[in-house]
Motif scaffolding. Structure first.
Motif, PDB file in Angstrom:
ATOM      1  N   TYR A  44       0.683  -1.181  -0.054  1.00 12.58           N
ATOM      2  CA  TYR A  44      -0.069   0.099   0.212  1.00 12.58           C
ATOM      3  C   TYR A  44       0.787   1.170  -0.103  1.00 12.58           C
ATOM      4  N   GLN A  45       0.637   2.133  -1.018  1.00 15.96           N
ATOM      5  CA  GLN A  45       1.574   3.354  -1.015  1.00 15.96           C
ATOM      6  C   GLN A  45       0.625   4.424  -0.728  1.00 15.96           C
ATOM      7  N   PRO A  46       1.260   5.387   0.252  1.00 17.21           N
ATOM      8  CA  PRO A  46       0.215   6.619   0.541  1.00 17.21           C
ATOM      9  C   PRO A  46       0.032   7.632  -0.415  1.00 17.21           C
ATOM     10  N   LEU A  61      -0.990  -1.935  -4.351  1.00 15.97           N
ATOM     11  CA  LEU A  61      -0.105  -2.307  -5.366  1.00 15.97           C
ATOM     12  C   LEU A  61       0.123  -4.156  -5.369  1.00 15.97           C
ATOM     13  N   LEU A  62       0.007  -4.754  -6.484  1.00 15.31           N
ATOM     14  CA  LEU A  62       0.031  -6.243  -6.344  1.00 15.31           C
ATOM     15  C   LEU A  62       1.341  -6.673  -6.456  1.00 15.31           C
ATOM     16  N   ARG A  63       1.727  -7.638  -5.738  1.00 13.29           N
ATOM     17  CA  ARG A  63       3.106  -8.144  -5.752  1.00 13.29           C
ATOM     18  C   ARG A  63       2.972  -9.613  -5.913  1.00 13.29           C
ATOM     19  N   TRP A  64       3.964 -10.074  -6.504  1.00 14.96           N
ATOM     20  CA  TRP A  64       4.170 -11.413  -6.680  1.00 14.96           C
ATOM     21  C   TRP A  64       5.502 -11.994  -6.552  1.00 14.96           C
ATOM     22  N   VAL A 113      -7.565   1.169  -6.154  1.00 12.05           N
ATOM     23  CA  VAL A 113      -7.490  -0.204  -6.621  1.00 12.05           C
ATOM     24  C   VAL A 113      -7.126   0.190  -8.555  1.00 12.05           C
ATOM     25  N   ASN A 114      -6.074  -0.520  -8.898  1.00 12.33           N
ATOM     26  CA  ASN A 114      -5.870  -0.480 -10.189  1.00 12.33           C
ATOM     27  C   ASN A 114      -6.689  -1.515 -10.928  1.00 12.33           C
ATOM     28  N   LEU A 115      -7.197  -1.203 -11.968  1.00 14.28           N
ATOM     29  CA  LEU A 115      -8.037  -2.213 -12.841  1.00 14.28           C
ATOM     30  C   LEU A 115      -7.592  -2.277 -14.301  1.00 14.28           C
ATOM     31  N   ALA A 118      -8.355  -6.000 -19.049  1.00 11.73           N
ATOM     32  CA  ALA A 118      -9.293  -7.230 -19.069  1.00 11.73           C
ATOM     33  C   ALA A 118     -10.117  -7.117 -17.923  1.00 11.73           C
ATOM     34  N   GLU A 119      -9.557  -6.753 -16.716  1.00  2.48           N
ATOM     35  CA  GLU A 119     -10.486  -6.377 -15.638  1.00  2.48           C
ATOM     36  C   GLU A 119     -11.744  -5.643 -15.906  1.00  2.48           C
ATOM     37  N   PHE A 120     -11.388  -4.506 -16.519  1.00  2.00           N
ATOM     38  CA  PHE A 120     -12.483  -3.281 -16.800  1.00  2.00           C
ATOM     39  C   PHE A 120     -13.514  -3.926 -17.747  1.00  2.00           C
ATOM     40  N   LEU A 175      -8.242   8.762 -13.577  1.00  3.33           N
ATOM     41  CA  LEU A 175      -7.720   8.233 -14.824  1.00  3.33           C
ATOM     42  C   LEU A 175      -6.156   8.338 -14.554  1.00  3.33           C
ATOM     43  N   ASP A 176      -5.443   7.000 -14.661  1.00  2.09           N
ATOM     44  CA  ASP A 176      -4.335   6.776 -14.252  1.00  2.09           C
ATOM     45  C   ASP A 176      -3.108   7.103 -15.422  1.00  2.09           C
ATOM     46  N   ASP A 177      -1.918   7.489 -14.929  1.00  4.95           N
ATOM     47  CA  ASP A 177      -0.895   7.690 -15.917  1.00  4.95           C
ATOM     48  C   ASP A 177      -1.187   8.644 -16.883  1.00  4.95           C
ATOM     49  N   VAL A 235       6.300  11.631  -6.836  1.00  2.00           N
ATOM     50  CA  VAL A 235       6.958  12.484  -6.324  1.00  2.00           C
ATOM     51  C   VAL A 235       8.025  12.106  -5.499  1.00  2.00           C
ATOM     52  N   GLU A 236       9.171  12.430  -5.748  1.00  2.00           N
ATOM     53  CA  GLU A 236      10.473  12.026  -5.256  1.00  2.00           C
ATOM     54  C   GLU A 236      11.330  13.068  -4.131  1.00  2.00           C
ATOM     55  N   THR A 237      10.823  14.149  -4.415  1.00  2.00           N
ATOM     56  CA  THR A 237      11.761  15.327  -3.799  1.00  2.00           C
ATOM     57  C   THR A 237      10.853  16.233  -3.002  1.00  2.00           C
ATOM     58  N   GLY A 254       4.268   9.139  -4.058  1.00  2.00           N
ATOM     59  CA  GLY A 254       5.670   8.995  -4.541  1.00  2.00           C
ATOM     60  C   GLY A 254       6.598   8.900  -3.246  1.00  2.00           C
ATOM     61  N   PHE A 255       7.865   8.617  -3.808  1.00  2.00           N
ATOM     62  CA  PHE A 255       8.576   8.103  -2.549  1.00  2.00           C
ATOM     63  C   PHE A 255       8.948   9.181  -1.538  1.00  2.00           C
ATOM     64  N   HIS A 256       8.910  10.375  -1.985  1.00  2.00           N
ATOM     65  CA  HIS A 256       9.069  11.462  -0.919  1.00  2.00           C
ATOM     66  C   HIS A 256       7.919  11.261   0.189  1.00  2.00           C
TER      67      HIS A 256
HETATM   68  P1  C2E Z   1       0.514   2.732 -11.271  1.00  2.00           P
HETATM   69  O1  C2E Z   1      -0.750   2.337 -10.924  1.00  2.00           O
HETATM   70  O2  C2E Z   1       0.839   3.739 -11.961  1.00  2.00           O
HETATM   71  O3  C2E Z   1       1.429   2.639 -10.004  1.00  2.00           O
HETATM   72  C1  C2E Z   1       2.247   3.543  -9.614  1.00  2.00           C
HETATM   73  C2  C2E Z   1       3.867   2.631  -9.604  1.00  2.00           C
HETATM   74  O4  C2E Z   1       4.970   3.762  -9.692  1.00  2.00           O
HETATM   75  C3  C2E Z   1       4.052   1.666  -8.673  1.00  2.00           C
HETATM   76  O5  C2E Z   1       4.840   0.606  -9.522  1.00  2.00           O
HETATM   77  C4  C2E Z   1       4.713   2.253  -7.648  1.00  2.00           C
HETATM   78  O6  C2E Z   1       5.506   1.435  -6.733  1.00  2.00           O
HETATM   79  C5  C2E Z   1       5.699   3.503  -8.467  1.00  2.00           C
HETATM   80  N1  C2E Z   1       6.141   4.455  -7.600  1.00  2.00           N
HETATM   81  C6  C2E Z   1       5.424   5.073  -6.683  1.00  2.00           C
HETATM   82  N2  C2E Z   1       6.163   6.290  -6.332  1.00  2.00           N
HETATM   83  C7  C2E Z   1       7.143   6.220  -6.993  1.00  2.00           C
HETATM   84  C8  C2E Z   1       8.287   7.208  -7.174  1.00  2.00           C
HETATM   85  O7  C2E Z   1       8.402   8.349  -6.378  1.00  2.00           O
HETATM   86  N3  C2E Z   1       9.255   7.035  -8.192  1.00  2.00           N
HETATM   87  C9  C2E Z   1       9.002   6.028  -8.859  1.00  2.00           C
HETATM   88  N4  C2E Z   1      10.009   5.942  -9.655  1.00  2.00           N
HETATM   89  N5  C2E Z   1       8.142   5.076  -8.946  1.00  2.00           N
HETATM   90  C10 C2E Z   1       7.276   5.270  -8.095  1.00  2.00           C
HETATM   91  P2  C2E Z   1       4.519  -0.763  -9.315  1.00  2.00           P
HETATM   92  O8  C2E Z   1       4.105  -1.115  -7.920  1.00  2.00           O
HETATM   93  O9  C2E Z   1       5.872  -1.527  -9.896  1.00  2.00           O
HETATM   94  O10 C2E Z   1       3.266  -1.029 -10.484  1.00  2.00           O
HETATM   95  C11 C2E Z   1       3.423  -0.749 -11.693  1.00  2.00           C
HETATM   96  C12 C2E Z   1       2.075  -0.538 -12.529  1.00  2.00           C
HETATM   97  O11 C2E Z   1       1.436  -1.944 -12.345  1.00  2.00           O
HETATM   98  C13 C2E Z   1       1.104   0.313 -11.720  1.00  2.00           C
HETATM   99  O12 C2E Z   1       1.200   1.447 -12.151  1.00  2.00           O
HETATM  100  C14 C2E Z   1      -0.233  -0.419 -12.443  1.00  2.00           C
HETATM  101  O13 C2E Z   1      -0.420  -0.116 -13.774  1.00  2.00           O
HETATM  102  C15 C2E Z   1      -0.026  -1.819 -12.330  1.00  2.00           C
HETATM  103  N6  C2E Z   1      -0.268  -2.585 -10.899  1.00  2.00           N
HETATM  104  C16 C2E Z   1       0.248  -2.653  -9.967  1.00  2.00           C
HETATM  105  N7  C2E Z   1      -0.516  -3.281  -8.958  1.00  2.00           N
HETATM  106  C17 C2E Z   1      -1.985  -3.565  -9.920  1.00  2.00           C
HETATM  107  C18 C2E Z   1      -2.871  -4.491  -9.571  1.00  2.00           C
HETATM  108  O14 C2E Z   1      -3.374  -4.653  -8.251  1.00  2.00           O
HETATM  109  N8  C2E Z   1      -3.715  -4.277 -10.429  1.00  2.00           N
HETATM  110  C19 C2E Z   1      -3.518  -3.829 -11.556  1.00  2.00           C
HETATM  111  N9  C2E Z   1      -4.573  -4.293 -12.802  1.00  2.00           N
HETATM  112  N10 C2E Z   1      -2.549  -3.440 -12.021  1.00  2.00           N
HETATM  113  C20 C2E Z   1      -1.551  -3.200 -11.117  1.00  2.00           C
END
Ligand code: C2E
Ligand code: MG
Ligand code: MG
Ligand code: MG
Length: 280
Positions: A44-46, A61-64, A113-115, A118-120, A175-177, A235-237, A254-256
């Protein structure tokens, strides 16, 4: 000699390609049983609100963690799971589990929660979201579903139906990204988003690059003009956080502000950060 060279190069190429393919095939096979074998977990990222300098929610955020290979990045395995038709089930597991975790947080905290596409696009999505909210007993407006523009490229009319149904349920939609992919402004006109998340690509060189500043400032203005909120990703700084706060960006991630963390670490994290505003 050229022919011989070419052949040798071709053979080398084939062998390394084969290794890559075998590795991918091994991962794909493991992916089929990963859910059953309990290899997925959630971090979980704040998310921080700029006006109050405080944490207001978390993104799941999903991890494997593969028993032999170790941690595999979601950008690698999620597309594989999508291609193999596994993502819908994995996503449903994550949604329910993350909602249960969010029930242990302060009541005003949101869960994002990200979709994936295919999920959407899955037929039963809206029913499943409604059922999960019901089952877990979490207020609908505490859930934010994040989709990317790539989701909206297909089946436009049904997409609007799905988004409207989710909106009626009371769920928030982000709307992500934003700014990557195709960034068609027609999406902003046609779809009921609550929040735009500015991709980290525009945040990372914000301190030096005037073009990034201009783009970010414009996206903030655009979103606010359309009655939407804005979150900055990556956001890192401290300087980036201060600049975004000054420009009226609503939320920061972000990491900051904080790294993704396991659910068990959240209580301690909130205790530690409550006293320390992230900017100023
Ligand atoms: P996202 O949804 O845009 O998630 C943000 C990503 O940026 C995450 O990578 C996070 O760890 C990373 N991040 C956060 N803050 C910073 C920062 O300050 N600097 C940098 N360089 N990176 C930062 P992560 O966890 O590797 O996830 C990558 C992508 O995978 C996510 O992008 C999302 O599109 C997808 N994803 C992750 N978890 C899920 C999930 O549960 N379901 C689905 N469908 N997609 C997921
Ligand atoms: Mg996201
Ligand atoms: Mg709404
Ligand atoms: Mg993103």
């Amino acid at each position: 000699a050229a022919k011989k060279d070419g052949r040798r190069r071709a053979r080398t190429f084939t062998r390394s390609m084969l290794i890559v393919l075998e590795q991918r095939e091994m991962l794909r096979r493991s992916l089929r049983t990963a859910l059953r074998d309990g290899q997925f977990f959630i971090e979980y990222q704040p998310l921080a609100k700029t006006s109050s300098s405080s944490i207001v929610g978390f993104e799941a955020l999903l991890r494997w963690r593969h028993p032999l290979v170790g941690d595999i990045p979601p950008n690698v395995f999620i597309p594989m799971a999508e291609a193999d038709g596994l993502m819908s089930e994995i996503g449903q597991w994550l949604l329910e589990r993350a909602c249960r975790t969010a029930m242990t947080w302060p009541l005003h905290f949101t869960l994002a929660v990200n979709l994936s596409p295919a999920e959407f696009l899955h037929e039963g999505l809206t029913d499943r979201v409604a059922q999960t909210l019901d089952l877990v007993g979490i207020r609908a407006d505490r859930l934010e579903l994040e989709i990317t523009e790539s989701v909206l490229l297909e089946r436009t009319i049904n997409n609007l139906d799905t988004l409207n149904t989710l909106n009626l349920l009371g769920v928030q939609i982000s709307l992500d990204d934003f700014g990557t992919y195709y960034s068609s402004l027609s999406y902003l006109k046609n779809f009921p988003f609550d929040t735009i998340k500015i991709d980290q690509y525009f945040i990372k060189d914000l301190e030096r690059d005037e073009k990034s500043q201009t783009i970010v400032r414009s996206i903030i203005g655009l979103a606010h003009g359309l009655g939407m909120h804005v979150t900055a990703e990556g956001v890192e700084t401290k300087a980036q956080a201060e600049w975004l706060q000054k420009e009226g960006c609503d939320r920061l991630q972000g990491f900051h502000l904080g790294f993704p963390m396991p659910a068990e670490a959240i209580g301690e994290f909130l205790g530690r950060t409550a006293a320390v505003p992230f900017a100023h």
